[in-house]
Scaffold this active site. Structure first.
Site, short mmCIF file in Angstrom:
data_model
loop_
_atom_site.label_atom_id
_atom_site.label_comp_id
_atom_site.label_asym_id
_atom_site.label_seq_id
_atom_site.Cartn_x
_atom_site.Cartn_y
_atom_site.Cartn_z
N HIS A 3 -11.77 13.09 4.82
CA HIS A 3 -10.02 12.58 4.80
C HIS A 3 -8.86 12.73 6.00
O HIS A 3 -8.29 13.65 6.31
CB HIS A 3 -9.60 13.15 3.56
N ASP A 14 -15.53 8.94 3.11
CA ASP A 14 -14.13 9.48 2.85
C ASP A 14 -13.34 9.61 4.32
O ASP A 14 -13.10 10.91 4.42
CB ASP A 14 -14.16 10.41 1.61
N ASN A 54 -15.21 5.94 -1.14
CA ASN A 54 -14.50 5.16 -1.82
C ASN A 54 -12.94 4.58 -0.86
O ASN A 54 -12.77 3.08 -1.19
CB ASN A 54 -13.55 5.17 -3.22
N HIS A 55 -12.95 5.07 0.82
CA HIS A 55 -11.39 5.26 1.05
C HIS A 55 -12.28 4.24 1.87
O HIS A 55 -11.03 3.45 2.60
CB HIS A 55 -11.70 6.26 1.22
#
EC number: 3.1.3.16
Length: 322
Positions: A77, A103, A135-136
């Site tokens: 992230h 991610d 999912n990002h």
């Protein structure tokens, strides 16, 4: 700087090896600088990283078949200085083989540096360095949670779209020595045979339901039997019974996934049949979680390397934990 054997031809396929090495050098230069120092690559360099890595992703299967030894990392992230610390601890490629579970972008301050270094390593060491989709890595999500804004602020929206084209080609699962199945999210009621993962189409956006959605979005649920509702409003939760059933049916030992912040950086579920790995310590500056990386040796023994949460404003320490 001389390219490693194979990096010029095989690894740098479609990209000048000298340029690639220079991009990696610039991205690693900030190791000694204050955390958060930006690395400004040119738009054309970043476009090349996206287009060349995209071809490599498409040339490799959607269900990667990998061999131990390998180090597995969870969510990053955009916490670039923490990514650099992971490499300092595990060894910079090609010193170790790596699998990242997705991610890479959103939430942290340096999604661009993070994804650029990962794509550069993918191009340089295509057979030793692997990236799965989280999912990002999806336009509708990273449009909202920070990556779009970072691209727009530092470059332009066109570049964000180039990343989207690249992300739409990322593989979604990996199988290590036929025994450890890895993905970002988790199991799916639509997953009855591993070949179904191989036949998922690419390039593709992430749909709202179905196998691909679940692989990227589902979560284990402590008080769940079978399949349950997911508080995220997407996909499902699955119980320990589903994990045992799945492992037995496919003759697997372990499911390895990311997708959830866990306090110690790793957390077992279902009597150690599933492990969650999360590699962004002090996530978003709001959690006091550790980050972890799982090392799988040749005998498939798993051990964990922990990045402790920082003392407030201090550097954080590493400890080796079995």
């Amino acid at each position: 700087m001389a390219a490693a054997p194979g990096a010029g031809g095989q690894g740098g396929g479609g990209m000048d090896a000298v340029l690639l090495d220079d991009i990696i050098r610039r991205l690693l230069e900030v190791r000694t600088a204050r955390p958060g120092k930006q690395v400004q690559l040119s738009e054309s360099e970043i476009r090349q990283l996206c287009t060349v890595s995209r071809e490599i992703f498409l040339s490799q299967p959607n269900l990667l078949e990998l061999e131990a030894p390998i180090k597995i990392c969870g969510d990053i992230h955009g916490q670039y200085s923490d990514l650099l610390r992971l490499f300092e601890y595990g060894g910079f490629p090609p010193e170790a083989n790596y699998l990242f579970l997705g991610d890479y972008v959103d939430r942290g301050k340096q999604s661009l540096e993070t994804i650029c270094l990962l794509l550069a390593y993918k191009i340089k060491y295509p057979e030793n360095f692997f990236l799965l989709r989280g999912n990002h890595e999806c336009a509708s999500i990273n449009r909202i949670y920070g990556f779009y804004d970072e691209c727009k602020r530092r470059f332009n929206v066109r570049l964000w779209k180039v990343f989207t084209d690249c992300f739409n080609c990322l593989p979604v699962a990996a199988l290590i020595d036929d025994k450890i199945l890895c993905m970002h999210g988790g199991l799916s009621p639509d997953l009855t045979h591993l070949d179904e993962i191989k036949s998922l189409p690419r390039p593709t956006d992430v749909p709202d339901t179905g196998l691909l959605c679940d692989l990227l979005w589902s979560d284990p649920g402590k008080d769940v039997q079978g399949w349950g509702m997911n508080d995220r409003g997407v996909s499902y939760t699955f119980g320990a019974d589903k994990v045992s059933e799945f492992l037995e049916k496919h003759d697997l030992d372990l499911i390895c996934r990311a997708h959830q912040v866990v306090e110690d950086g790793y957390e077992f579920f279902a009597d150690r049949q599933l492990v969650t790995i999360f590699s962004a310590p002090n996530y978003c500056g709001e959690f006091d979680n550790a980050g972890a990386m799982m090392s799988v040796d040749e005998t498939l023994m798993c051990s964990f390397q922990i990045l402790k949460p920082a003392e407030r404003k201090g550097k954080f320490m590493a400890s080796n934990k079995m």
